[in-house]
Every structure is written in C-alpha cells, then in structure tokens.
Write an enzyme that holds these catalytic residues in place. Structure first.
Site, PDB file in Angstrom:
ATOM      1  N   ASN A  20       0.001  -0.816   9.593  1.00 41.18           N
ATOM      2  CA  ASN A  20      -0.894  -1.240   8.517  1.00 41.18           C
ATOM      3  C   ASN A  20      -0.092  -1.490   7.232  1.00 41.18           C
ATOM      4  O   ASN A  20       0.440  -0.556   6.649  1.00 41.18           O
ATOM      5  CB  ASN A  20      -1.949  -0.161   8.258  1.00 41.18           C
ATOM      6  N   SER A  46      -4.623  -5.604   2.606  1.00 45.99           N
ATOM      7  CA  SER A  46      -5.891  -4.874   2.734  1.00 45.99           C
ATOM      8  C   SER A  46      -5.989  -3.733   1.728  1.00 45.99           C
ATOM      9  O   SER A  46      -7.060  -3.428   1.218  1.00 45.99           O
ATOM     10  CB  SER A  46      -6.043  -4.316   4.163  1.00 45.99           C
ATOM     11  N   GLU A  47      -4.844  -3.073   1.460  1.00 49.12           N
ATOM     12  CA  GLU A  47      -4.834  -1.942   0.534  1.00 49.12           C
ATOM     13  C   GLU A  47      -3.696  -2.086  -0.467  1.00 49.12           C
ATOM     14  O   GLU A  47      -2.579  -2.471  -0.101  1.00 49.12           O
ATOM     15  CB  GLU A  47      -4.666  -0.603   1.272  1.00 49.12           C
ATOM     16  N   THR A  48      -4.001  -1.779  -1.722  1.00 48.33           N
ATOM     17  CA  THR A  48      -2.980  -1.617  -2.756  1.00 48.33           C
ATOM     18  C   THR A  48      -3.276  -0.311  -3.467  1.00 48.33           C
ATOM     19  O   THR A  48      -4.381  -0.116  -3.980  1.00 48.33           O
ATOM     20  CB  THR A  48      -2.995  -2.778  -3.762  1.00 48.33           C
TER      21      THR A  48
END
Length: 255
Positions: A20, A46-48
């Site tokens: 991921n 998708s994520e920070t």
C-alpha cells in the site's frame, strides 16, 4: 519559503512497488486544513499522513529497538510498535454481524457475478460489507474478478455500505500459509480498489478468527500490488496488525 520533508512508503510489503503506497510528511508545526488537502491531492495517493510531535522526546528511529509511539489521529489513538523488520499497529476489533444476502443482492451481483457466496456479514461500525465466496472458489477466482466501481457504487441502495470486502478461505498448508485472502473496494470514498487495507482487516480478523478458531493469522490482500498482513486477535477487543514497509522516495515539498 518553506520546505516540508516527504517520504513515499510501500506498506505491508518488503518489496518496492508492492503493498500500500502512502505519503508521509513529518512537520515541525501544524498546517492549515486547506494546505493539507492540497498536498494530499498533489501526492495523488490513497493516503497522505502528516506527523507532528506532541512530545519532543519521542524518537522512532532505527537505533531504537522496540519503541512504541502513540499517534493521536482523527480516528482515535493509534499505537505503533517496531517489531524486528516491521511494525505492529494496535486497532480496535470490529466484529461484523451476519446479514440476509437478499438485502444486498444487487451489490453482491455487481461484485462477484454468478460465483457462489457462502457468507454475508456487515460491520455497522465501519460500514464495511464482507462477502465470503464459497470454498469451491480458489484464489484465482478472487483475483480475476473485474469490479466496476461505478456499477458497484450505484448498486448499493441500503445506505449502510461504504466499503466492500471480498474474501475467501486461504491455503494454510501451502507456503507461506495464508489463512485467508481478500480484496477491498470503496468507490463511495473515491477509491475504486485499495491495494492493502488495515481497517478492513479489523473486520476480517474478527470474522476469520471465529471461523478458523485461531487468534493468530496470516492474510494476503489480492490487489494487483498485493500485501501481506500478520494478525493477532486479542482478548481485550482489539487486534494487532503487523507488516513491513519500504521507503521508495524521499524528497521535499517547497511552498
């Protein structure tokens, strides 16, 4: 002019370009919400994550053997402990409840077509629907599914689902001995398919622990990138989710 360090990490894997991907920005001071959003959009992942130290004595470097840090996130506290070459995250367990498949027949049809379904469970707390394919389906069936995010999103009419977990029983007798496989879709949040999903395994861990009669399990998320997660369901209603991570990019954002 301000420079913000940024790292891109691939989590739940020991190989670059697997697992991921997420951006991590260590900060000296807080930023505005608008700036957080702009940086996240620029990173296009998708994520920070943006990290600031509440306690300046906190240290999470390789020189420390087994440090545990507690992160105060918007979803609650998250404890992370270094373990060997990886990290262990402490999550609340989210046990799902069994549901009538007919209530979700459209979304199930959109996701798995005519493949046989064995169980349908819902985690109301996380709004994640768990659909288990029958044991006659092997891993290739799960990985070959072509799930259209637009069709999936429009087929959900109950108002109870914001994420879809597809799962099958694993092959614990074959190396490396995965107890179960899964894929995760969340077009309701703009994520057609998430490569590896820690939060989904707070639901999967509860479900499979009861079905398999095991507290410790090895799971594999069968996205195109793939990711491996070690799970331990605890007696206090929580679950440990462990995995490795590799750094694939290091740089700075200039503002």
């Amino acid at each position: 002019m301000m420079e913000i360090p940024v790292y891109t990490l691939d989590a739940f894997t020991n190989s670059p370009f697997k697992g991921n991907p997420a951006a991590v920005c260590p900060l000296i001071r807080e930023l505005s919400d608008d700036l957080y959003q702009k940086i996240a959009v620029e990173m296009n992942l998708s994520e920070t994550a943006f990290i600031t130290r509440i306690n300046q004595s906190d240290d999470f470097t390789k020189e420390n053997i087994n440090p545990t840090l507690v992160f105060e996130t918007r979803s609650g506290e998250l404890a992370v402990t270094r373990k060997g070459e990886g990290y262990v995250m402490d999550f609340p367990l989210n046990p799902p409840t069994q549901e009538d498949p007919n209530e979700f027949r459209d979304i199930i049809k959109a996701a798995v077509g005519n493949h046989p379904v064995q169980d349908v469970y819902l985690s109301s707390n996380t709004e994640k629907l768990l659909v288990r394919l029958a044991d006659s389906c092997d891993r290739s069936v799960l990985t070959s599914l072509k799930v259209d995010p637009v069709t999936l999103q429009s087929s959900e009419r109950s108002g109870r689902v914001k994420g879809l977990i597809l799962t099958i029983k694993g092959s614990p007798n074959c190396q490396p001995g995965y107890d179960f496989y899964s894929r995760y879709f969340a077009p309701w949040y703009g994520i057609p398919e998430d490569p590896v999903t820690g939060s989904a395994h707070t639901v999967l861990g509860s479900y499979w622990s009861k079905k398999l009669g095991k507290k410790k399990m090895l799971a594999y998320q069968c996205s195109s990138r793939g990711g491996e997660l070690e799970l331990e369901v605890r007696d206090d209603g929580r679950i440990n989710i462990a995995g490795q991570a590799v750094t694939v990019l290091q740089g700075s954002i200039t503002l």
